[in-house]
Design a protein around this motif. Structure first.
Motif, mmCIF file in Angstrom:
data_model
loop_
_atom_site.group_PDB
_atom_site.id
_atom_site.type_symbol
_atom_site.label_atom_id
_atom_site.label_comp_id
_atom_site.label_asym_id
_atom_site.label_seq_id
_atom_site.Cartn_x
_atom_site.Cartn_y
_atom_site.Cartn_z
ATOM 1 N N VAL A 9 0.838 -1.359 0.177
ATOM 2 C CA VAL A 9 0.186 0.159 0.294
ATOM 3 C C VAL A 9 0.796 1.052 0.180
ATOM 4 O O VAL A 9 0.853 2.573 -0.589
ATOM 5 N N TYR A 20 -4.458 9.683 -7.956
ATOM 6 C CA TYR A 20 -5.207 9.647 -6.456
ATOM 7 C C TYR A 20 -6.479 11.010 -6.209
ATOM 8 O O TYR A 20 -7.163 10.978 -6.390
ATOM 9 N N GLY A 52 -4.916 7.104 7.905
ATOM 10 C CA GLY A 52 -4.361 7.552 6.054
ATOM 11 C C GLY A 52 -5.362 8.552 6.085
ATOM 12 O O GLY A 52 -6.032 8.306 4.845
ATOM 13 N N GLY A 54 -4.616 10.778 3.223
ATOM 14 C CA GLY A 54 -3.901 11.085 2.190
ATOM 15 C C GLY A 54 -2.698 12.057 2.738
ATOM 16 O O GLY A 54 -2.092 12.374 3.203
ATOM 17 N N ASP A 95 1.858 2.745 10.016
ATOM 18 C CA ASP A 95 1.202 1.551 10.074
ATOM 19 C C ASP A 95 -0.354 1.938 10.875
ATOM 20 O O ASP A 95 0.570 1.952 11.980
ATOM 21 N N ILE A 118 -6.419 -3.010 4.605
ATOM 22 C CA ILE A 118 -5.911 -3.310 6.093
ATOM 23 C C ILE A 118 -6.378 -4.952 5.724
ATOM 24 O O ILE A 118 -8.179 -5.403 5.417
HETATM 25 C C1 LIG Z 1 -8.067 5.362 -0.744
HETATM 26 S S1 LIG Z 1 -6.710 6.428 0.028
HETATM 27 C C2 LIG Z 1 -7.958 7.524 1.065
HETATM 28 C C3 LIG Z 1 -7.201 8.981 1.057
HETATM 29 C C4 LIG Z 1 -7.677 9.521 2.039
HETATM 30 N N1 LIG Z 1 -8.429 8.983 3.507
HETATM 31 C C5 LIG Z 1 -8.824 10.511 1.684
HETATM 32 O O1 LIG Z 1 -10.195 10.482 1.919
HETATM 33 O O2 LIG Z 1 -8.754 10.611 0.112
HETATM 34 C C6 LIG Z 1 -6.705 5.061 1.386
HETATM 35 C C7 LIG Z 1 -5.216 5.833 2.313
HETATM 36 O O3 LIG Z 1 -5.156 4.998 3.310
HETATM 37 C C8 LIG Z 1 -3.835 4.731 3.652
HETATM 38 N N2 LIG Z 1 -3.317 3.949 4.470
HETATM 39 C C9 LIG Z 1 -3.415 3.158 3.747
HETATM 40 N N3 LIG Z 1 -3.434 2.110 4.660
HETATM 41 C C10 LIG Z 1 -2.414 2.180 5.613
HETATM 42 C C11 LIG Z 1 -1.792 1.603 6.872
HETATM 43 N N4 LIG Z 1 -1.915 0.585 7.390
HETATM 44 N N5 LIG Z 1 -1.610 2.740 7.711
HETATM 45 C C12 LIG Z 1 -1.628 4.247 7.104
HETATM 46 N N6 LIG Z 1 -2.139 4.424 5.945
HETATM 47 C C13 LIG Z 1 -2.624 3.368 5.345
HETATM 48 C C14 LIG Z 1 -3.138 5.269 2.284
HETATM 49 O O4 LIG Z 1 -1.806 5.061 2.215
HETATM 50 C C15 LIG Z 1 -3.453 6.147 0.961
HETATM 51 O O5 LIG Z 1 -2.937 7.625 1.261
#
Ligand SMILES: C[S@@+](CC[C@H](N)C(=O)[O-])C[C@H]1O[C@@H](n2cnc3c(N)ncnc32)[C@H](O)[C@@H]1O
Length: 212
Positions: A9, A20, A52, A54, A95, A118
């Motif tokens: 990820v 994105y 997460g 972003g 994470d 996850i």
């Molecule tokens: C689909 S994007 C959503 C970003 C933002 N929350 C939004 O509303 O647009 C998912 C985000 O979650 C993060 N992410 C996914 N799994 C994660 C984890 N285990 N720990 C930290 N961040 C995580 C990804 O890197 C990504 O930036």
């Protein structure tokens, strides 16, 4: 799979962060309306954790207008963008399953489109961690996909990405078992680059202790 899901990820979002950010172009996603509902329930200056986070747009920017924002993301590129987009927020790379916050640290925790990345076997643990980090009566606002998906690696905007989710009834049950009361709950579709994708939206409130 070869790589741990969170490594996949992190590399994935490092690669697709800019793509994105372009995805919400056809029509606004439901995220802002749900977030505004949550923020209206919080006193000004409340501490909010965005899991997460972003690139910080639009959610982090909206939270940081009146509240204290802590954002965490596993992708270094996303965190770099978030720091530039939302100077008022506190951001770190990590994470979300390995965070170490003191019990009761936050009035609300948000996770937009994050928990699908996850492994679903760890969703109950994730909800339990959020329960610990929240103050009494604190809120969790999140959205999760609605497919029965044990865990797959699929193309996402040109990069390999890990996805995993439960059907809505299972997600709701895990949240309730982790010690939350569901305040609002709706399945809503949104357009992602011309494709329609449905998410289960959940606004939940922390009970004093988990149901036995
Ligand atoms: C689909 S994007 C959503 C970003 C933002 N929350 C939004 O509303 O647009 C998912 C985000 O979650 C993060 N992410 C996914 N799994 C994660 C984890 N285990 N720990 C930290 N961040 C995580 C990804 O890197 C990504 O930036």
């Amino acid at each position: 799979m070869g790589q741990e899901p969170q490594e996949l990820v992190a590399h994935g979002y490092d690669t697709v962060a800019e793509r994105y950010a372009e995805l919400e172009r056809d029509a606004p996603w439901p995220r802002a309306a749900w977030l505004d509902d949550l923020l209206a329930r919080l006193p000004d200056g409340s501490p909010v954790l965005d899991l997460g986070c972003g690139n910080g747009l639009p959610a982090g920017e909206r939270i940081a207008r009146r509240h204290r924002l802590t954002g965490v993301d596993v992708s270094p590129r996303q965190v770099e963008l978030a720091r530039a987009n939302v100077p008022a927020g506190e951001f770190s790379t990590g994470d979300i399953l390995k965070l170490d916050h003191a019990p009761g640290s936050f009035a609300a925790v948000t996770a937009f489109y994050t928990f699908d990345h996850i492994p679903r076997e760890r969703l109950a643990e994730m909800f339990g961690l959020v329960h610990t980090w929240l103050a009494t009566d604190g809120y969790l606002l999140c959205c999760v996909e609605i497919e029965d998906l044990p865990g797959v690696v699929a193309d996402w905007l040109g990069a390999p990405m890990y996805f995993s989710s439960y059907e809505p009834d299972v997600t709701r049950r895990l949240l309730t078992e982790a010690g939350f009361d569901i305040v609002r709950d709706e399945i809503q579709a949104q357009s992602e680059g011309g494709h329609e994708v449905s998410y289960l939206w959940l606004l939940a409130r922390r009970r004093h202790r988990a149901a036995s």
